[in-house]
Scaffold this motif. Sequence first.
Motif, PDB file in Angstrom:
ATOM      1  N   TYR A  37       0.879  -1.174   0.000  1.00  0.00           N
ATOM      2  CA  TYR A  37       0.000   0.000   0.000  1.00  0.00           C
ATOM      3  C   TYR A  37       0.909   1.215   0.000  1.00  0.00           C
ATOM      4  N   THR A  38       0.904   1.971  -1.105  1.00  0.00           N
ATOM      5  CA  THR A  38       1.945   2.962  -1.314  1.00  0.00           C
ATOM      6  C   THR A  38       1.389   4.243  -1.927  1.00  0.00           C
ATOM      7  N   TRP A  39       2.254   5.235  -2.061  1.00  0.00           N
ATOM      8  CA  TRP A  39       1.916   6.490  -2.722  1.00  0.00           C
ATOM      9  C   TRP A  39       1.953   6.298  -4.237  1.00  0.00           C
ATOM     10  N   ALA A  40       1.155   7.074  -4.946  1.00  0.00           N
ATOM     11  CA  ALA A  40       1.205   7.045  -6.405  1.00  0.00           C
ATOM     12  C   ALA A  40       2.595   7.447  -6.877  1.00  0.00           C
ATOM     13  N   GLY A  41       3.088   6.762  -7.889  1.00  0.00           N
ATOM     14  CA  GLY A  41       4.385   7.102  -8.459  1.00  0.00           C
ATOM     15  C   GLY A  41       5.568   6.464  -7.781  1.00  0.00           C
ATOM     16  N   TYR A  42       5.330   5.648  -6.739  1.00  0.00           N
ATOM     17  CA  TYR A  42       6.448   5.052  -6.017  1.00  0.00           C
ATOM     18  C   TYR A  42       6.858   3.682  -6.550  1.00  0.00           C
ATOM     19  N   THR A  43       6.119   3.148  -7.482  1.00  0.00           N
ATOM     20  CA  THR A  43       6.497   1.896  -8.132  1.00  0.00           C
ATOM     21  C   THR A  43       6.218   2.023  -9.624  1.00  0.00           C
ATOM     22  N   ASP A  44       6.856   1.194 -10.407  1.00  0.00           N
ATOM     23  CA  ASP A  44       6.503   1.055 -11.814  1.00  0.00           C
ATOM     24  C   ASP A  44       6.691  -0.405 -12.194  1.00  0.00           C
ATOM     25  N   GLN A  45       6.315  -0.741 -13.419  1.00  0.00           N
ATOM     26  CA  GLN A  45       6.349  -2.148 -13.820  1.00  0.00           C
ATOM     27  C   GLN A  45       7.758  -2.702 -13.840  1.00  0.00           C
ATOM     28  N   ASP A  46       8.745  -1.870 -14.219  1.00  0.00           N
ATOM     29  CA  ASP A  46      10.135  -2.336 -14.227  1.00  0.00           C
ATOM     30  C   ASP A  46      10.575  -2.776 -12.835  1.00  0.00           C
ATOM     31  N   LEU A  47      10.186  -1.993 -11.826  1.00  0.00           N
ATOM     32  CA  LEU A  47      10.549  -2.320 -10.452  1.00  0.00           C
ATOM     33  C   LEU A  47       9.897  -3.634 -10.018  1.00  0.00           C
ATOM     34  N   LEU A  48       8.597  -3.761 -10.310  1.00  0.00           N
ATOM     35  CA  LEU A  48       7.878  -4.965  -9.907  1.00  0.00           C
ATOM     36  C   LEU A  48       8.391  -6.192 -10.651  1.00  0.00           C
ATOM     37  N   ASP A  49       8.723  -6.017 -11.928  1.00  0.00           N
ATOM     38  CA  ASP A  49       9.240  -7.141 -12.710  1.00  0.00           C
ATOM     39  C   ASP A  49      10.599  -7.598 -12.185  1.00  0.00           C
ATOM     40  N   ARG A  50      11.450  -6.642 -11.839  1.00  0.00           N
ATOM     41  CA  ARG A  50      12.774  -7.018 -11.338  1.00  0.00           C
ATOM     42  C   ARG A  50      12.642  -7.768 -10.011  1.00  0.00           C
ATOM     43  N   PHE A  51      11.769  -7.299  -9.129  1.00  0.00           N
ATOM     44  CA  PHE A  51      11.576  -7.983  -7.855  1.00  0.00           C
ATOM     45  C   PHE A  51      11.069  -9.400  -8.082  1.00  0.00           C
ATOM     46  N   TYR A  52      10.143  -9.552  -9.018  1.00  0.00           N
ATOM     47  CA  TYR A  52       9.611 -10.888  -9.314  1.00  0.00           C
ATOM     48  C   TYR A  52      10.717 -11.812  -9.858  1.00  0.00           C
ATOM     49  N   ASN A  53      11.529 -11.268 -10.741  1.00  0.00           N
ATOM     50  CA  ASN A  53      12.601 -12.079 -11.326  1.00  0.00           C
ATOM     51  C   ASN A  53      13.623 -12.509 -10.281  1.00  0.00           C
ATOM     52  N   LYS A  58       5.244 -12.068  -6.779  1.00  0.00           N
ATOM     53  CA  LYS A  58       4.499 -11.065  -7.527  1.00  0.00           C
ATOM     54  C   LYS A  58       3.985 -10.005  -6.560  1.00  0.00           C
ATOM     55  N   VAL A  59       4.203  -8.738  -6.903  1.00  0.00           N
ATOM     56  CA  VAL A  59       3.756  -7.626  -6.067  1.00  0.00           C
ATOM     57  C   VAL A  59       2.531  -6.974  -6.682  1.00  0.00           C
ATOM     58  N   VAL A  60       1.525  -6.751  -5.853  1.00  0.00           N
ATOM     59  CA  VAL A  60       0.340  -5.985  -6.244  1.00  0.00           C
ATOM     60  C   VAL A  60       0.352  -4.700  -5.430  1.00  0.00           C
ATOM     61  N   ALA A  61       0.409  -3.568  -6.113  1.00  0.00           N
ATOM     62  CA  ALA A  61       0.515  -2.276  -5.444  1.00  0.00           C
ATOM     63  C   ALA A  61      -0.796  -1.504  -5.538  1.00  0.00           C
ATOM     64  N   ASP A  62      -1.351  -1.157  -4.392  1.00  0.00           N
ATOM     65  CA  ASP A  62      -2.483  -0.239  -4.313  1.00  0.00           C
ATOM     66  C   ASP A  62      -1.963   1.104  -3.816  1.00  0.00           C
ATOM     67  N   VAL A  63      -2.634   2.195  -4.191  1.00  0.00           N
ATOM     68  CA  VAL A  63      -2.129   3.517  -3.834  1.00  0.00           C
ATOM     69  C   VAL A  63      -3.122   4.283  -2.970  1.00  0.00           C
ATOM     70  N   GLY A  79      -7.125  -2.784   5.368  1.00  0.00           N
ATOM     71  CA  GLY A  79      -5.705  -2.920   5.086  1.00  0.00           C
ATOM     72  C   GLY A  79      -5.145  -4.272   5.439  1.00  0.00           C
ATOM     73  N   GLY A  80      -6.001  -5.225   5.745  1.00  0.00           N
ATOM     74  CA  GLY A  80      -5.553  -6.525   6.213  1.00  0.00           C
ATOM     75  C   GLY A  80      -4.792  -7.344   5.198  1.00  0.00           C
TER      76      GLY A  80
END
Length: 353
Positions: A37-53, A58-63, A79-80
Amino acid sequence: MSAATITVSTLSGCGWRLAEVKSNPKMRGRSDLLYIYTWAGYTDQDLLDRFYNETGIKVVADVFDSNESMLARVQAGGGGAYSVIYPSDYMVQKMTNLNLLTQLDQSLIVGLDDLFPQFQDPIYDPGNTHSVPISWGTTGLIYNSKLLSTPPNDWKYLWENQDLVLKRMTLVNDVREVIGCALRKLGYSYNSTNVDNIKEAYQELLTLKPAIASFTTDGWRSQILVEDLLIAMCYSSDAAEIKPENEDLEYITPRSGSSLWTDTLVIPKNAPNPEGAYQWINFMLQPDVAAQIVERLSFTTASRKAYQILPEELKEDSTLFPPESVLEKCESLAPLGKYEEVYERYWTQLRSE
């Protein structure tokens, strides 16, 4: 093979080793899915893809767009699902007092020693017991220098130029920041607990209300790019991200002072995937990851090692890294105890007028 094992072997191969995530009876199993649960603009697909690799997770980001809306959702039970949340400094202290956060096991975290000294023992969370700083910056004004012949240099500009910016200005959707800027305009602290001062700030904002197009933390971006807006209150990280899209956009930190904020990573109590949460924290502290985030997402790192490997033009960007003469006039937001109710009451009245 567990996600932790995959992570260690993968990251060891690229010269950086994730801390071993040991078996812990408090951890309620492992998962290949991590909700943050994060601020808008604090993640992008490149970041999530690298973490997954690197982890198999897999990360799901809500803002969210304000600390208060985030807290309300967490307290209401919404927020559970989250294992990592990004509260700002003062909200960390508040959430800690409400017993909403896990005390971090620092033996599982790599990179805390790499932080700038001011982030290693912050006032809002001594010893980083419950949080890890991930970004910091100031709150100020972004404006179109082509359309505003007289550039702003302080909060009072908004009041003195209401006719010029009528319905072409926005303020962030944040009670502390908005009332705080009015307090600073009047010469008071962002953290004032003087009821008369807070009321005076509210009355100042009432006089400004007719000129305000909206209270929005993120919605100003597209509007200022197409020149529907002339000026917007925003966070320095957002300004740094959008300025390259229009050479006429400039950002200033008001000379009377502003807020100096820190955004953090925390693990909430009863996080469904705490093991994954520690892996995310370690990933975000990895110097090359943090440096790439500064370059790609334009938010300022708290990591000294990440800063050292940044290109010189970024190190010298005063929007991202303001000079000490600016920072010394800024204040970190502090929890206000019972006076938060006073702020909230005036905020509700201001929004409903």
